[in-house]
Design an enzyme around this catalytic site. Structure first.
Site, PDB file in Angstrom:
ATOM      1  N   HIS A  98      28.567  40.822  45.247  1.00  0.00           N
ATOM      2  CA  HIS A  98      29.275  42.213  44.797  1.00  0.00           C
ATOM      3  C   HIS A  98      28.852  43.437  45.674  1.00  0.00           C
ATOM      4  O   HIS A  98      27.713  43.412  46.091  1.00  0.00           O
ATOM      5  CB  HIS A  98      29.051  42.526  43.298  1.00  0.00           C
ATOM      6  CG  HIS A  98      29.392  41.598  42.150  1.00  0.00           C
ATOM      7  ND1 HIS A  98      30.623  40.501  42.205  1.00  0.00           N
ATOM      8  CD2 HIS A  98      28.445  40.896  41.368  1.00  0.00           C
ATOM      9  CE1 HIS A  98      30.679  40.099  41.377  1.00  0.00           C
ATOM     10  NE2 HIS A  98      29.324  39.762  40.922  1.00  0.00           N
ATOM     11  N   HIS A 173      24.816  35.086  44.716  1.00  0.00           N
ATOM     12  CA  HIS A 173      24.777  34.341  43.489  1.00  0.00           C
ATOM     13  C   HIS A 173      25.938  33.646  43.079  1.00  0.00           C
ATOM     14  O   HIS A 173      26.859  33.735  43.305  1.00  0.00           O
ATOM     15  CB  HIS A 173      24.407  35.507  42.286  1.00  0.00           C
ATOM     16  CG  HIS A 173      25.590  36.312  41.844  1.00  0.00           C
ATOM     17  ND1 HIS A 173      25.938  37.462  42.920  1.00  0.00           N
ATOM     18  CD2 HIS A 173      26.759  36.337  41.151  1.00  0.00           C
ATOM     19  CE1 HIS A 173      27.007  38.046  42.343  1.00  0.00           C
ATOM     20  NE2 HIS A 173      27.511  37.227  41.174  1.00  0.00           N
ATOM     21  N   ARG A 193      34.075  36.520  47.308  1.00  0.00           N
ATOM     22  CA  ARG A 193      33.860  34.883  47.359  1.00  0.00           C
ATOM     23  C   ARG A 193      33.350  34.567  48.673  1.00  0.00           C
ATOM     24  O   ARG A 193      34.000  34.583  49.927  1.00  0.00           O
ATOM     25  CB  ARG A 193      35.148  34.223  47.075  1.00  0.00           C
ATOM     26  CG  ARG A 193      34.906  32.872  46.360  1.00  0.00           C
ATOM     27  CD  ARG A 193      36.038  32.120  45.985  1.00  0.00           C
ATOM     28  NE  ARG A 193      36.551  32.784  44.633  1.00  0.00           N
ATOM     29  CZ  ARG A 193      37.676  33.371  44.380  1.00  0.00           C
ATOM     30  NH1 ARG A 193      38.772  33.321  45.687  1.00  0.00           N
ATOM     31  NH2 ARG A 193      38.152  33.755  43.213  1.00  0.00           N
TER      32      ARG A 193
END
Length: 315
Positions: A98, A173, A193
């Site tokens: 993110h 993650h 992604r």
């Protein structure tokens, strides 16, 4: 006289990696065998919870934020600050990252970035999460990602039920299959992604965001020993802090019999029942319920046997 508790109707998402636990174990009225996420407390364009009953029944959380800011202590912000999810990963989620607020504001139409944390509700023995990576420099990072050297790149760490993980922006993650967790995060739906195991969705590979991922991934990654916090059993019937960061403070409350809390110093308090059942000030609550104690709701009394994860904005 306390204000009314805001009990919320969750919103659900169907995902390629989702399962059936949210219906079968949490009792949510949602069909399908690919239910990935319950957005239990959300005021986002992609999921906006409504109030179940009382004065504000039928109104969305976003509407209350806009028109009744006094319920949330009159704090600033263009949108409700937090988003609470329960995630059922039947299969592995994609490897992702993110952005922070600055990058998201510039590249994602003024969106918030996304800091989040996970509380492991259930998992198989020998479960792992992807947290961080093995690249030591930005050049090595680019080489591993662009060269698809995933075994070299990905770092998996062991986790167990009750572990708590803080995931700062820039942290690579992924939730692995067989894990159910509660996520507390900034109110953002921006995810880059990095890799998706070459899976197909509707016959096509899912979009990757390689450039953005390389832009925002922190190098080197946070050390393994700093990645997972084992939540120790603090005193029952007390609000026990798990973490406090710039965007949120998260607590755990284990109700054993009766718990009387003083929470009047908080602008509001989000609560998610993740195990057991009981009451709060006479209102029946059970596993899977999400609600908000509005500003000024100072002395709630909980009775029963329950495990609750709570959160609010950090001061």
């Amino acid at each position: 006289m306390n204000k009314e508790i805001l009990f919320l109707n969750p919103v659900f998402t169907h995902n390629i990696w989702g399962g059936t636990k949210l219906r079968e174990e949490y009792g949510y009225d949602v069909e399908g065998d690919d239910i990935g996420e319950c957005w239990g407390v959300a005021a986002h364009e992609n999921g906006n919870c409504t109030v179940k009953n009382g004065e504000f029944a039928g109104q969305t959380l976003a509407d209350l934020w806009d028109s009744h800011r006094e319920l949330f202590g009159g704090i600033d912000g263009v949108r409700f600050p937090l988003l609470i999810k329960i995630i059922d990963a039947k299969d592995d989620l994609s490897i992702q990252v993110h952005p922070d607020d600055a990058y998201a504001a510039e590249h994602e139409n003024g969106s918030f970035g996304k800091m989040e944390c996970w509380y492991i509700l259930d998992c198989k023995e020998d479960s792992t999460l992807v947290i961080g990576h093995n690249a030591r420099t930005k050049e090595e990072l680019c080489d591993m990602i662009e060269g698809k050297k995933w075994k070299e790149f990905i770092r998996e760490i062991p986790v167990k039920k009750g572990d708590f993980i803080q995931i700062d922006p820039g942290t690579v993650h992924a939730i692995k299959g067989g894990i159910t967790l509660l996520e507390t995060q900034q109110n953002s739906d921006i995810t880059y992604r990095v890799y998706d195991y070459d899976r197909l969705s509707n016959g096509k590979p899912r979009d990757l965001h390689v450039k953005q991922s390389i832009d925002v991934i922190t190098v080197p990654a946070k050390p393994v020993e700093d990645s997972v916090i084992s939540v120790k059993a603090d005193k029952a019937n007390e609000l026990c802090e798990l973490i406090s960061c710039k965007y949120y403070t998260v607590y755990k409350l284990d109700v054993e019999g009766k718990a009387e809390l003083n929470v009047g110093d908080k602008p509001f308090l989000i609560m998610s029942v993740v195990a057991g059942s009981g009451t709060v000030d006479g209102n029946t609550i059970k596993k899977g319920d999400h609600f908000i104690l509005p500003n000024g709701y100072s002395n709630p009394v909980f009775e029963g046997n329950m495990e609750i994860v709570a959160s609010t904005v950090s001061k």
